[in-house]
Design an enzyme around this catalytic site. Structure first.
Site, PDB file in Angstrom:
ATOM      1  CG  ASN A  28     -21.101 -10.524 -24.946  1.00 17.24           C
ATOM      2  OD1 ASN A  28     -21.084 -11.736 -24.783  1.00 17.24           O
ATOM      3  ND2 ASN A  28     -21.245  -9.688 -23.932  1.00 17.24           N
ATOM      4  CG  ASN A  32     -16.671 -12.578 -15.607  1.00 18.89           C
ATOM      5  OD1 ASN A  32     -17.275 -13.179 -16.484  1.00 18.89           O
ATOM      6  ND2 ASN A  32     -17.123 -12.509 -14.367  1.00 18.89           N
ATOM      7  CG  MET A  84     -41.098 -20.373 -11.812  1.00 19.84           C
ATOM      8  SD  MET A  84     -39.927 -19.041 -11.503  1.00 19.84           S
ATOM      9  CE  MET A  84     -40.153 -18.803  -9.740  1.00 19.84           C
ATOM     10  N   GLY A  86     -20.948 -19.506 -15.631  1.00 18.68           N
ATOM     11  CA  GLY A  86     -21.279 -19.321 -14.220  1.00 18.68           C
ATOM     12  C   GLY A  86     -20.337 -18.461 -13.420  1.00 18.68           C
ATOM     13  CB  ALA A  87     -17.504 -16.189 -14.245  1.00 20.51           C
ATOM     14  CG  ASP A 104     -18.881  -9.300 -16.961  1.00 24.50           C
ATOM     15  OD1 ASP A 104     -18.354 -10.416 -17.102  1.00 24.50           O
ATOM     16  OD2 ASP A 104     -20.050  -9.046 -17.305  1.00 24.50           O
TER      17      ASP A 104
END
Length: 728
Positions: A399, A266, A677, A186-187, A311
């Site tokens: 990554n 990040n 959703m 959640g950064a 990032d």
């Protein structure tokens, strides 16, 4: 949006270094006990029944339908003939590892409002199995311990300290003695990172380590480590947004040292000029922190990217092993984070022993190993002073995709992406925090799309970008995506093979018999010679593969298994060369053995049809309303809805009349929350929803007009042609 993902987010060689000898974690055997295979997360197997000589006979053994259609990033665990694996949002499956027969499955009761803050799909990277329990983190932040025999919940713990903020879980828990440790994601949102240790016996919290300080006006910091970190932040930092630093992956336990190593994420917002206006290193962003297992106290830290603004997370998988450096055997971490460098770090001291560039790096020209600091190049990376093309880009040189370490050959096998992005601020000044929403303060255009995107930029911005020296890099080679075999101490590549596109990079498995396995988005599982990279076998599965394969043995038979499904960062932008584009994205676990058969492939998707005509605009809809809807769409919706026809999320320019009629119920009331959703009435007003709807109707008209023209001209309705419409 074009064919790439445009989102509003944002080892120096050592003389006399010997090759490796015996590892502290020597690879997996019959069992594959962690998602990384062993305690060192080496993704290396000692099994040798499948060899370069016989891998040509590898074929289908069995498959299991995971029942979902999103990104699959987990590597299964196999213990005593039972396979445990996780899937979308923290689902768990227990299977007979020889036959694929389901023993039990578990689906968490997901809070979709919390899960809405997932930047990069509803992924999960694996489970921990210990003491008769299977432990998994659900996307909405709950940590579950399940009975390994029945799947029933033994305990659950809420890992989120503040549910008004955008915390999620996507990583695998790490077992450390009698504790299990998990971090959060959640950064990019409005979070302050931390990791928490829970007692395996009952789920009670043992300790928590925050990775960034809090506002000093709110009282003392939680630990002496944060008192020290606070000195590296501007007192006037954007504490309200949180600072970032979430530990969403890369947690490893060293039992001999009784130490946990945690990779930190990040900064948030991205730009240090906004986040910490007077600068500073901003500890412990983009760092590896070594924590005492019993107390959670900091032992040492190493910051790979001081003052991160790009990032450049340090949350990429770590490998714990041993190397001989300058004649001395040392316990080390092999780590390749996003920032473009491959590090060898002493596990006892936190000092870098090697730091070699894997790709083009414009933010730093190298590292000074005496100080451990990068040689920064601010003129080429300070985008808050003007648009910059920064290498590597936000997707990172590396990554989440696990690499593999072969101790006998002294080689690190991994996918590597050499790509940059244009980055520039999206706002001026200090905008208010957006709760549970993106707070990056920056926009990105990836270099594969940059030349084509230049004409769409405002003339002054376009002129400034074209004058940047990095445009030469962009024009010469917008990107390269490869699987490489690398010497970690020198950074030199032994061999390299290209993959299909910049999104095409997955996890890797290496075996003692001399094989390297990896999947590709086009659906192939490829087996290569570890010494040369030569392809020895390629099996077409009809399903896109990102997750790392693994191998195990049951009753004398060696199997290779891999989860399939496209997703992750940029997950709605399905490349047209991928199996997900041709066959859809049904998630499967596929298992192979020697002498197996052909893999059953999904049925091909039908040809695209021309988008239906939308209903007319509501009375009073003006260009200003549509423009407002476009702004809201890209702020809130575009990260999931790419508006491409083969997207893994619905293409909102192709809605039928029934969906148009219930648009407000879907967006504001959560009518489709069970399909993934969530409701948005806490962010969007009824007028906002109407504006977004008006914008989508406008896009649907333009899509239909263009598709009709393509059909009349006899041209295919492909994603490349249609994606351009997203920029209208």
């Amino acid at each position: 949006m074009r064919r790439g993902w445009i989102a509003a987010l944002a080892l120096i060689g050592l003389a006399g270094c010997a090759r490796t000898g015996t590892d502290t974690a020597a690879g997996a055997g019959d069992d594959w006990s962690t998602p990384g295979g062993d305690a060192g997360k080496t993704h290396f197997s000692r099994l040798g029944e499948i060899t370069p000589a016989n891998v040509g006979t590898l074929g289908f053994a069995w498959a299991y339908d995971l029942g979902t259609g999103r990104g699959q990033e987990a590597t299964p665990v196999v213990i005593d003939g039972v396979m445990y694996t996780s899937g979308q949002a923290g689902r768990v499956y227990a299977l007979d590892a020889a036959s694929g027969r389901e023993l039990w499955s578990f689906t968490p009761d997901l809070d979709m409002q919390a899960a809405r803050a997932a930047c990069c799909d509803m992924v999960n990277r694996g489970v921990a199995v210990t003491a008769g329990k299977v432990i998994v983190g659900a996307l909405d932040g709950w940590l579950y311990a399940l009975d390994a025999k029945t799947g029933k919940v033994a305990w659950k713990a809420d890992t989120i300290t503040d549910r008004t903020r955008g915390y999620t879980i996507t990583g695998a828990p790490e077992v450390a003695g009698d504790l299990v440790v998990i971090g959060n994601a959640g950064a990019e949102y409005d979070t302050r990172g931390y990791v928490t240790a829970y007692r395996i016996a009952d789920g009670k919290a043992a300790w928590r380590f925050f990775t960034v300080p809090h506002d000093p006006k709110q009282g003392p910091q939680e630990s002496p480590a944060l008192d020290a970190a606070l000195k590296t932040w501007d007192p006037a930092s954007r504490w309200d947004i949180g600072g970032g630093g979430t530990a969403w992956d890369a947690i490893a336990y060293d039992a001999a040292a009784d130490t946990l190593y945690v990779g930190v994420g990040n900064g948030g917002p991205y730009s240090i000029a906004e986040r910490s206006p007077k600068g500073g290193d901003n500890l412990y962003l983009s760092s590896i922190v070594a924590l005492d297992r019993k107390s959670g106290r900091l032992k040492w830290h190493y910051q790979e990217t001081p003052g991160d603004s790009w990032d450049y997370t340090a949350t990429q998988p770590m490998i714990l092993t041993e190397l001989t450096v300058d004649g001395r055997r040392r316990p080390v971490i092999i780590h390749a984070p996003k920032n473009g460098f491959l590090y060898v770090i002493d596990r006892e001291t936190g000092k870098p022993l090697a730091a070699n560039a894997l790709v083009r790096t414009s933010w730093a020209s190298g590292y000074d190993l005496k100080t451990g600091r990068p040689r920064l190049t601010p003129a080429g990376s300070a985008y808050w002073q003007g648009p910059k093309i920064v290498f590597p880009g936000s997707p990172g040189a590396r990554n989440w995709m696990p690499g593999a370490w072969d101790p006998a050959r002294g080689l690190y096998f991994a996918s590597v992406l050499d790509m940059g992005n244009l980055i520039f601020p999206t706002v001026s000044g200090a905008p208010p925090r957006r709760a549970k929403a993106l707070n990056t303060g920056a926009a990105l255009i990836f270099t594969p799309d940059l030349v084509e995107a230049l004409p769409t930029l405002p003339p002054p911005v376009r002129a400034a970008v074209e004058a940047l020296p990095e445009m030469k890099w962009v024009r010469e080679k917008p990107y390269s995506a490869e699987i490489r075999a690398i010497d970690p101490l020198t950074g030199k590549t032994r061999w390299t093979v290209p993959t299909g596109g910049w999104q095409d990079r997955g996890g890797v498995l290496a075996t003692a018999s001399g094989l390297v396995f990896h999947g590709m988005l086009d659906g192939r599982l490829v087996a290569r010679d570890a010494g040369t990279g030569r392809a020895l076998k390629a099996i077409d599965t009809g399903s896109s593969i990102m997750a790392a394969p693994m191998t195990y043995r049951v009753k004398g038979v060696q199997y290779v298994a891999v989860a399939t499904g496209f997703g992750g960062g940029g997950w709605p932008y399905v490349p047209d060369y991928s199996a997900a584009y041709r066959y859809g994205n049904a998630n499967r676990l596929i298992v192979f053995k020697l002498g197996g058969g052909a893999v059953p492939k999904p049925a091909p998707l039908p040809p695209l049809e021309v988008a239906p005509a939308p209903p007319p605009q509501a009375a009073g809809t003006t260009p200003a309303v549509i423009a407002h809807g476009q702004q809201l769409f890209f702020q809130n919706c575009a990260i999931c809805h790419s508006n491409q026809p083969r997207s893994t999320a619905p293409d909102l320019r192709r809605l039928d009349g029934a969906v148009h009629a219930m648009f407000d119920r879907i967006v504001l009331e959560g009518a489709l929350k069970d399909a993934g959703m969530p409701r948005w009435d806490d962010v969007l007003t009824k007028a906002d929803a109407a504006a977004v709807h008006a914008y989508l109707k406008e896009m649907q008209v333009k899509t239909r007009t263009r598709e009709l023209a393509l059909k009349r001209a006899g041209k295919p309705l492909d994603s490349r042609s249609l994606a351009i419409l997203s920029n209208y």
